[in-house]
Design an enzyme around this catalytic site. Structure first.
Site, short mmCIF file in Angstrom:
data_model
loop_
_atom_site.label_atom_id
_atom_site.label_comp_id
_atom_site.label_asym_id
_atom_site.label_seq_id
_atom_site.Cartn_x
_atom_site.Cartn_y
_atom_site.Cartn_z
CG ASN A 223 60.52 -40.83 135.40
OD1 ASN A 223 60.85 -39.67 135.16
ND2 ASN A 223 59.72 -41.50 134.61
CG HIS B 279 53.49 -44.48 144.70
ND1 HIS B 279 53.90 -45.25 143.64
CD2 HIS B 279 53.10 -43.30 144.16
CE1 HIS B 279 53.76 -44.56 142.52
NE2 HIS B 279 53.28 -43.37 142.82
CD GLN C 198 61.68 -42.30 140.32
OE1 GLN C 198 62.41 -43.07 140.93
NE2 GLN C 198 60.49 -42.67 139.88
CB CYS D 62 55.08 -49.47 123.65
SG CYS D 62 56.49 -49.05 122.64
N GLY E 162 52.50 -37.28 143.21
CA GLY E 162 53.44 -36.52 142.39
C GLY E 162 52.77 -35.79 141.23
CB SER E 163 50.26 -36.84 138.71
OG SER E 163 50.96 -37.99 138.30
C1 LIG Z 1 56.07 -41.44 139.78
C2 LIG Z 1 56.48 -40.09 139.33
C3 LIG Z 1 55.56 -39.04 139.24
C4 LIG Z 1 54.08 -39.24 139.49
O1 LIG Z 1 53.81 -39.48 140.84
P1 LIG Z 1 52.39 -40.14 141.24
O2 LIG Z 1 52.37 -40.06 142.72
O3 LIG Z 1 52.42 -41.54 140.75
O4 LIG Z 1 51.34 -39.31 140.61
C5 LIG Z 1 56.00 -37.80 138.87
N1 LIG Z 1 57.30 -37.58 138.60
C6 LIG Z 1 58.22 -38.56 138.68
C7 LIG Z 1 59.64 -38.26 138.39
C8 LIG Z 1 57.84 -39.85 139.04
O5 LIG Z 1 58.75 -40.81 139.10
#
Ligand SMILES: *Cc1c(COP(=O)(O)O)cnc(C)c1O
Length: 395
Positions: free
Chosen positions: A151, A201, A179, A324, A70-71
């Protein structure tokens, strides 16, 4: 009792995903770029995965790019659109105050490079207003980026209406659907997005793999230089076992979606009703327009971190909304955006359920949270001030 209630952070790999992973790792180990038969076999599997993922999203296979998650997908979409916009003199980026850090920090980086970044507020219900988005649009906007579902508090954003506004004005639209994919229906044409990020994941696939949907014709530049993989837009040998596992996980979660969603809504309602019997607490985010299984609360007079640690001692894996980490004591930007004051935002708890969770686990969790909140409040000087009237309750 062990209760895993942090599915928004990550999920366990589904059986379908594990099976696809091991099968591919054992049998399809060629490099998809190799010309020999082992490579060609791998390439066929890769092509089939791309087609299957595209089909689930209502996209064309040529619009799917595999990434590390996602990132990366968020970064690539936003940077591509921003830099393409800049060449045409469009230097404004419109987003919301509740985006994931993968979006938020990418926008901050662009801000330092001279882009104007507009972060729209959300209502107390954690939902951005379509008319606020409309009012922010103009000829100078390079990209609108609004997440599909949040999220932390699980709220579902009006992305279809936002997509329609953007489309009518020829403005690029990205949605972080990490999400949402695998949990609620997601169709790229219904949303009208030009970019959509997903991550395996979060829906029973492996960590470190995801995809970016890019509508044909939308600008796309690469973050990683090297070989010509992913049509020259994402160099690096494809992680085929992970891609196959992501594909299997996505199909499994989509075919199971109605049943899973009904079960999760039931468990969610039960958990919310149970936690609401605790005095001076509040549910975060809209009561109905939220992801099935997301339960986010603030409890007045306690620290979310202590709550988490004590729940962990009772076998419950949860999360706090606050970031935090690394010495920062700043509460979650999402909770602040929905109007929680600092003290209240610090007392947050996020429980995100999965289909492995049971009624008995929900009962156990409700009892545990009640006990721990009580215990922490009894030790809290803030709570004593509240009880003795030296401070007034906010919740
Ligand atoms: C988990 C998440 C990400 C990041 O995804 P990764 O695969 O962990 O890099 C980006 N956006 C949202 C809304 C997420 O929940």
């Amino acid at each position: 009792m062990f209760v895993y209630a942090d599915h928004a952070a990550t999920t366990k790999m589904s059986d379908a995903a594990l099976k696809a992973y091991t099968m591919t790792a054992e049998e399809v180990y060629g490099n998809p770029s190799s010309l020999h038969s082992a490579g060609q076999r791998a390439k066929e599997v890769l092509t089939a995965c791309r087609e299957r993922i595209a089909s689930v999203l209502g996209a064309d296979a040529r619009e799917i790019y595999f990434t590390s998650g996602g990132s990366e997908s968020d970064n690539q979409a936003i940077l591509s659109a921003a830099y393409a916009g800049k060449k045409k003199g469009k230097c404004k980026l419109v987003s919301t105050a509740i985006e994931h850090h993968a979006v938020f920090h990418t926008l901050n980086k662009l801000k330092k490079e001279g882009f104007e970044v507009v972060l729209l507020p959300v209502g107390e219900n954690g939902i951005v207003s379509v008319s606020d988005v409309e009012a922010a649009l103009g000829d100078d906007v390079a990209l609108v980026s609004v997440m599909l579902a949040n999220n932390e508090i699980g709220t579902i954003q009006p992305v279809e209406a936002i997509g329609a506004l953007c489309k009518a004005r020829g403005i690029l639209f990205h949605t972080d659907a990490v999400q949402a994919v695998g949990h609620i229906p997601v169709q790229v044409d219904a949303i009208g997005c030009d970019y959509l990020a997903l991550s395996a994941h979060k829906f029973g696939g492996p960590k470190g793999v995801g995809a970016l949907y890019v509508r044909r014709g939308a600008p796309l530049s690469s973050l990683i230089e090297g070989g010509a993989q992913e049509r020259g837009k994402r160099a690096g040998t494809e992680d085929l076992p992970a891609i196959a596992a992501m594909t299997a996980a996505l199909e499994a979660s989509v075919s199971d979606m109605d049943a899973a969603s009904a079960l999760l809504k039931h468990l969610q309602d039960k958990l919310i009703a149970g936690l609401e019997t605790i005095p001076h607490c509040a549910l975060n985010g809209d009561r109905t327009r939220r992801l099935p299984g997301n339960v986010s609360f603030c409890f007045e007079g306690i620290e979310g971190e202590s709550l988490l640690l004590l729940l962990d001692e009772k076998g419950i894996c949860a999360s706090s909304g606050s970031a935090c980490t690394s010495g920062s004591l700043d509460p979650s930007h999402v909770l602040l955006a929905i109007g929680r004051v600092h003290d209240v935002a610090h007392g947050s708890l996020r429980l995100t359920l999965g289909t492995d969770n049971t009624e008995a686990q929900i009962d156990y969790t409700i009892a545990a949270v009640k006990e721990v909140v009580d215990y922490l409040r009894n030790m809290s000087p803030v709570w004593r001030d509240l009880r003795e009237g030296r401070r007034s309750y906010i919740l």
